[in-house]
Enzyme design. Structure first.
Site: not given
Length: 148
Positions: A51, A118
């Site tokens: 992320d 992610e």
């Protein structure tokens, strides 16, 4: 669909994301949902790294495009969302390759798919010796729109 071995799952995902891992264990861990095996957190630690790498690269691209801070923030709020990342993961068919918690009964929730995208980004970041250019290539390949 027949049960795939771990090596088959890893190879299939490498083809999908267009990145070959030096350390296959990083991708194996990125495909593991919380509670699926002994590691209770599953892919969540790699997802945090992914992320951050995704957001940094999106900000860099906005900076290079001389986008306003508002446009850069709006890009983050549309491109790095769980909904967008989940949609990308499902459209690529990655749900077939996840190692799920038995309680999930084969169902991949959108939030898990977003976390997996992610985590894959985080795994590529770690495997590539923290190369943000590898993340840029991955973002383009995954069609996470980098332009503002």
């Amino acid at each position: 669909m027949p049960m795939l071995t771990t090596a088959e799952r890893i190879h299939a995902v490498e083809l999908i994301i267009n990145y070959e891992f030096h350390d296959k264990a990083l991708l194996r861990e990125a495909l593991e949902a919380a509670g699926a095996a002994l590691a209770r957190e599953g892919n969540k630690r790699k997802a945090l790294i992914g992320d951050a790498a995704l957001r940094l690269v999106l900000y860099e691209l906005g900076y290079e495009d001389e986008a306003s801070t508002r446009d850069m923030t709006n890009a983050q709020n549309t491109r790095a969302t769980n909904e967008n990342l989940a949609q990308i993961g499902f459209s690529l068919g990655l749900n077939v390759y996840l190692h799920l918690n038995p309680a999930a009964q084969g169902v991949v929730p959108g939030r898990l798919m977003a976390t997996t995208i992610e985590a894959i980004i985080g795994a590529v970041y770690l495997d590539s010796n923290r190369d943000l250019m590898a993340i840029r290539r991955l973002i383009l390949h995954l069609r996470i729109p980098p332009t503002l």
